[in-house]
Scaffold this active site. Sequence first.
Site, short mmCIF file in Angstrom:
data_model
loop_
_atom_site.label_atom_id
_atom_site.label_comp_id
_atom_site.label_asym_id
_atom_site.label_seq_id
_atom_site.Cartn_x
_atom_site.Cartn_y
_atom_site.Cartn_z
N SER A 8 0.84 -1.20 0.00
CA SER A 8 0.00 0.00 0.00
C SER A 8 0.88 1.24 0.00
O SER A 8 1.62 1.50 0.96
CB SER A 8 -0.90 0.01 1.23
OG SER A 8 -1.43 1.31 1.39
N HIS A 33 -1.43 -1.09 -3.94
CA HIS A 33 -2.70 -0.75 -3.31
C HIS A 33 -2.75 0.77 -3.09
O HIS A 33 -1.83 1.35 -2.51
CB HIS A 33 -2.77 -1.51 -1.99
CG HIS A 33 -4.06 -1.36 -1.24
ND1 HIS A 33 -5.17 -2.11 -1.54
CD2 HIS A 33 -4.40 -0.57 -0.19
CE1 HIS A 33 -6.14 -1.79 -0.69
NE2 HIS A 33 -5.71 -0.85 0.14
N ASP A 35 -4.90 3.80 -1.39
CA ASP A 35 -5.93 4.09 -0.39
C ASP A 35 -6.51 5.47 -0.61
O ASP A 35 -5.82 6.47 -0.41
CB ASP A 35 -5.31 4.01 1.01
CG ASP A 35 -5.05 2.59 1.42
OD1 ASP A 35 -6.01 1.79 1.42
OD2 ASP A 35 -3.89 2.26 1.74
N MET A 37 -8.99 8.28 0.57
CA MET A 37 -9.72 8.70 1.78
C MET A 37 -10.20 10.13 1.60
O MET A 37 -9.44 10.99 1.16
CB MET A 37 -8.78 8.66 2.99
CG MET A 37 -8.13 7.30 3.20
SD MET A 37 -6.97 7.38 4.57
CE MET A 37 -6.34 5.70 4.53
N HIS A 66 -8.72 1.19 -3.20
CA HIS A 66 -9.57 1.01 -2.01
C HIS A 66 -10.26 2.34 -1.73
O HIS A 66 -9.61 3.30 -1.33
CB HIS A 66 -8.65 0.56 -0.86
CG HIS A 66 -9.33 0.37 0.45
ND1 HIS A 66 -8.62 0.17 1.61
CD2 HIS A 66 -10.64 0.34 0.79
CE1 HIS A 66 -9.47 0.02 2.62
NE2 HIS A 66 -10.69 0.13 2.15
N MET A 68 -12.27 4.59 0.37
CA MET A 68 -12.82 4.94 1.69
C MET A 68 -13.46 6.31 1.56
O MET A 68 -12.99 7.31 2.10
CB MET A 68 -11.70 4.93 2.74
CG MET A 68 -11.21 3.52 3.04
SD MET A 68 -9.58 3.50 3.81
CE MET A 68 -8.57 3.50 2.34
N MET A 137 -11.05 -5.84 6.49
CA MET A 137 -10.18 -4.88 7.18
C MET A 137 -9.72 -5.49 8.50
O MET A 137 -10.55 -5.96 9.30
CB MET A 137 -10.93 -3.57 7.46
CG MET A 137 -11.22 -2.71 6.24
SD MET A 137 -9.82 -2.33 5.19
CE MET A 137 -8.73 -1.45 6.31
N ASP A 175 -6.36 -6.36 4.79
CA ASP A 175 -5.72 -5.04 4.78
C ASP A 175 -5.64 -4.48 6.20
O ASP A 175 -6.67 -4.32 6.86
CB ASP A 175 -6.56 -4.12 3.88
CG ASP A 175 -5.95 -2.74 3.67
OD1 ASP A 175 -4.80 -2.51 4.08
OD2 ASP A 175 -6.65 -1.89 3.06
C1 DX5 Z 1 -5.93 1.64 6.13
C2 DX5 Z 1 -5.60 1.31 4.70
C3 DX5 Z 1 -4.49 0.36 4.52
C4 DX5 Z 1 -3.16 0.85 5.05
C5 DX5 Z 1 -2.43 -0.35 5.52
O1 DX5 Z 1 -7.05 2.43 6.15
O2 DX5 Z 1 -6.73 0.75 4.05
O3 DX5 Z 1 -4.37 -0.06 3.17
O4 DX5 Z 1 -2.38 1.50 4.08
O5 DX5 Z 1 -1.30 0.05 6.19
P1 DX5 Z 1 -0.56 -0.88 7.25
O6 DX5 Z 1 -0.13 -2.11 6.51
O7 DX5 Z 1 0.54 -0.03 7.74
O8 DX5 Z 1 -1.59 -1.21 8.31
ZN ZN Z 2 -6.41 -0.09 2.02
#
Ligand code: DX5
Ligand code: ZN
Length: 221
Positions: A8, A33, A35, A37, A66, A68, A137, A175
Site C-alpha cells: 500500500s 494498493h 488508499d 480517503m 480502495h 474509503m 479490514m 488489509d
Molecule cells: C488503512 C488502509 C491500509 C493501510 C495499511 O485504512 O486501508 O491499506 O495502508 O497500512 P498498514 O499495513 O501499515 O496497516
Molecule cells: Zn487499504
Amino acid sequence: MKPIIAPSILSADFANLREDVLAAVRGGADALHCDIMDGSFVPNISFGPMIVRTVNEMTDVMLDVHLMIVNPDKYVPEFVKAGADLIYPHVEAPYDIYRTVQLIRDHGIRAGITLNPGTPLETVIPLLDHVDTVLIMSVCPGFGGQKFIPSALQRIRRLRRLLDEEKPSVTIAVDGGVSRDNVAELYRAGARHFIAGSSVFKAEDIEGAVRELRTIVEALE
Ligand code: DX5
Ligand code: ZN
C-alpha cells in the site's frame, strides 16, 4: 489463483514515490494498493486519481484502489480512467453498494467489496455474484501503521467457509497490520491477497520486505 502481495503506497515516501514503487515491484509486488480517503467516510484525507494515474505510468503491475469515500459511484469512472484494475468500495458506504459493484464491472474491471472490522460477514452475501474479492479490514480504516486486530483471522476463516458454500470463486483480501509475522496465519485462514503498507514501505529494504512476504506465502502453496 496465485497469492497476491499488494504493497500500500499510503506508507511510501511521497517525495521518492517512484523509487519506492519500483523497489516494491523489484521485490515481486503483484499489485500496488492505493488508499483513497475523503475525510468524511474516514477521518483522514489521502490522495485521488492523479496519484493513481502517476503510479500507473510508473509500472505495469495491477492497481488496487480502495475507496474509503462516502460517494464511490461518483468517482468510479475517474479511477478506472486513471488505471485501476480492481476497485473496492466499502459495504458501509451510505449509497446503494449493489449498484456500485455493478458499475465497477460495467467499466470492464474487477470489483471488490470491503468490510470494516465490526460489520457482519453476511452483508456480502447478496453481492457475491457481482464481486471478485472480499476485502477484510484488519484495522479500522483511515491510517497506515495501526496494530493488526487478531479477530480478523477468525473472520477470514468464517468468510472462507461461507464463500465455499455460496461462491467459491470469490477470493479474500486482507488489509491492515499485515506483516511477515502474521502473513502465514492469514494465508492458512484463507486470505490470498495481502495488502501491506508500513511493513513494506517503512522497512529499511523495501524490495527485501516484499520478497520476504512473497517467499513466506509461496512456501505455503
Ligand atoms: C488503512 C488502509 C491500509 C493501510 C495499511 O485504512 O486501508 O491499506 O495502508 O497500512 P498498514 O499495513 O501499515 O496497516
Ligand atoms: Zn487499504
